[in-house]
Design an enzyme around this catalytic site. Structure first.
Site, mmCIF file in Angstrom:
data_model
loop_
_atom_site.group_PDB
_atom_site.id
_atom_site.type_symbol
_atom_site.label_atom_id
_atom_site.label_comp_id
_atom_site.label_asym_id
_atom_site.label_seq_id
_atom_site.Cartn_x
_atom_site.Cartn_y
_atom_site.Cartn_z
ATOM 1 N N GLY A 1 78.582 118.914 14.073
ATOM 2 C CA GLY A 1 79.143 119.710 14.999
ATOM 3 C C GLY A 1 80.404 119.014 15.503
ATOM 4 C CG HIS B 1 72.268 118.443 13.362
ATOM 5 N ND1 HIS B 1 71.546 117.452 12.633
ATOM 6 C CD2 HIS B 1 71.465 118.602 14.754
ATOM 7 C CE1 HIS B 1 70.726 116.682 13.568
ATOM 8 N NE2 HIS B 1 70.593 117.354 14.809
ATOM 9 C CB SER B 2 74.035 115.486 15.153
ATOM 10 O OG SER B 2 74.176 114.239 16.003
ATOM 11 C CG LEU B 3 79.120 113.077 11.941
ATOM 12 C CD1 LEU B 3 80.202 112.495 12.950
ATOM 13 C CD2 LEU B 3 78.760 112.180 10.962
#
Length: 290
Positions: free
Chosen positions: A105, A101-103
């Site tokens: 990813g 997720h986010s960072l």
């Protein structure tokens, strides 16, 4: 059959990491990496909806119950990538998938592009590449980062009088989340201190980056991906409504990438059960494939 989550610790040569583990021991191995200033509870609603997987959700270095880096060390993207590979080595995984997720990813993309022989699949939630910066800005940005590192000892953490106050602060934070999401993150991210509670994340995580990838760097990493990629873009998240990011997406050869646009905010997989189910429907068969 349901499998209760359990806690483990992974001792790396340079740092001790905590992790929350979901699913059967013989499940398909998946390393889950959370977003900036979050922790392993990011996957608490989603993981149980992904059957047949052995999901190890790390508290990335400096977050949650994991250790903090030594004085003088930093929290650059490639540092998190090193941690991820070392952690999977300790787990005995020669090949694995990444759920990020986010960072998390972004780190997953770097790892998968750099060592493609190790990565089976990438499942990404509202995260693909970091904020980029062009070469001409690098001296100025490095100067800002160096000065911030020198002054890091002057940064003070906010002390909350109660856990409930911390939850409300997280609800209204830089990246707003639901009250349920805030409660889950607080359960792993808050520590008692004199006078109340404060976030236990390392303050150095909030320092500016000394060096950013250029757009060409970012394109090169995405184009180097050899594994199948499933990317969830949150309709009310951080990326869909950024013209620069969508323009960047148009420059990519997305032959191995399936893109899902799903209603919800940046933390849609954690904000509520409906959002978690929507993300699970994008990833369940994808990640379980052998």
């Amino acid at each position: 059959m349901s499998y209760p989550a359990k806690e483990i610790r992974i001792q790396l040569p340079h740092i001790d990491l905590a992790a929350r583990v979901y699913g059967p021991e013989d499940g398909v191995p998946v390393l889950a990496l959370h977003g900036w200033l979050d922790n392993a509870m990011s996957f608490e609603l989603l993981a149980p909806k992904l059957p047949g997987l052995r999901i190890v959700a790390l508290d990335m270095a400096g977050h949650g119950f994991s250790g903090r880096r030594a004085p003088g060390a930093g929290y650059q993207l490639w540092d998190f990538a090193t941690d991820a590979l070392l952690a999977t080595q300790e787990l005995g995984w020669s090949k694995f998938s990444i759920l990020g997720h986010s960072l998390g990813g972004i780190v997953g993309v770097l790892v998968a592009a750099a060592v493609p022989e190790r990565i089976e699949r990438l499942a990404l939630i509202d995260g693909l590449v970091p904020d980029t910066g062009e070469a001409a800005q690098s001296p100025k940005k490095l100067g800002e980062a160096l000065l911030a590192q020198i002054d890091v000892h002057t940064k003070k953490k906010t002390v909350y009088s109660s856990e409930a106050q911390a939850v409300q602060a997280r609800v209204r934070g830089f990246m707003p989340v639901s009250e349920l999401a805030a409660q889950l993150l607080v359960s792993r991210g808050l520590s008692p201190v004199g006078g109340g509670y404060c976030w236990n994340t390392d303050v150095r995580l909030t320092l500016p980056s000394p060096l950013r990838l250029t757009i060409k760097h970012a394109q090169a990493f995405v184009q180097a991906l050899q594994c199948p990629v499933s990317l969830v873009l949150a309709e009310q998240g951080l990326l869909v409504n950024v013209p620069e990011f969508m323009a960047f997406m148009d420059t990519l050869d997305k032959q191995n990438m399936v893109i899902h646009r799903v209603l919800g905010g940046h933390h849609l997989h954690l904000d509520d059960e409906q959002g978690a189910q929507a993300v699970a429907e994008c990833f369940a068969e994808f990640l379980a494939a052998r």
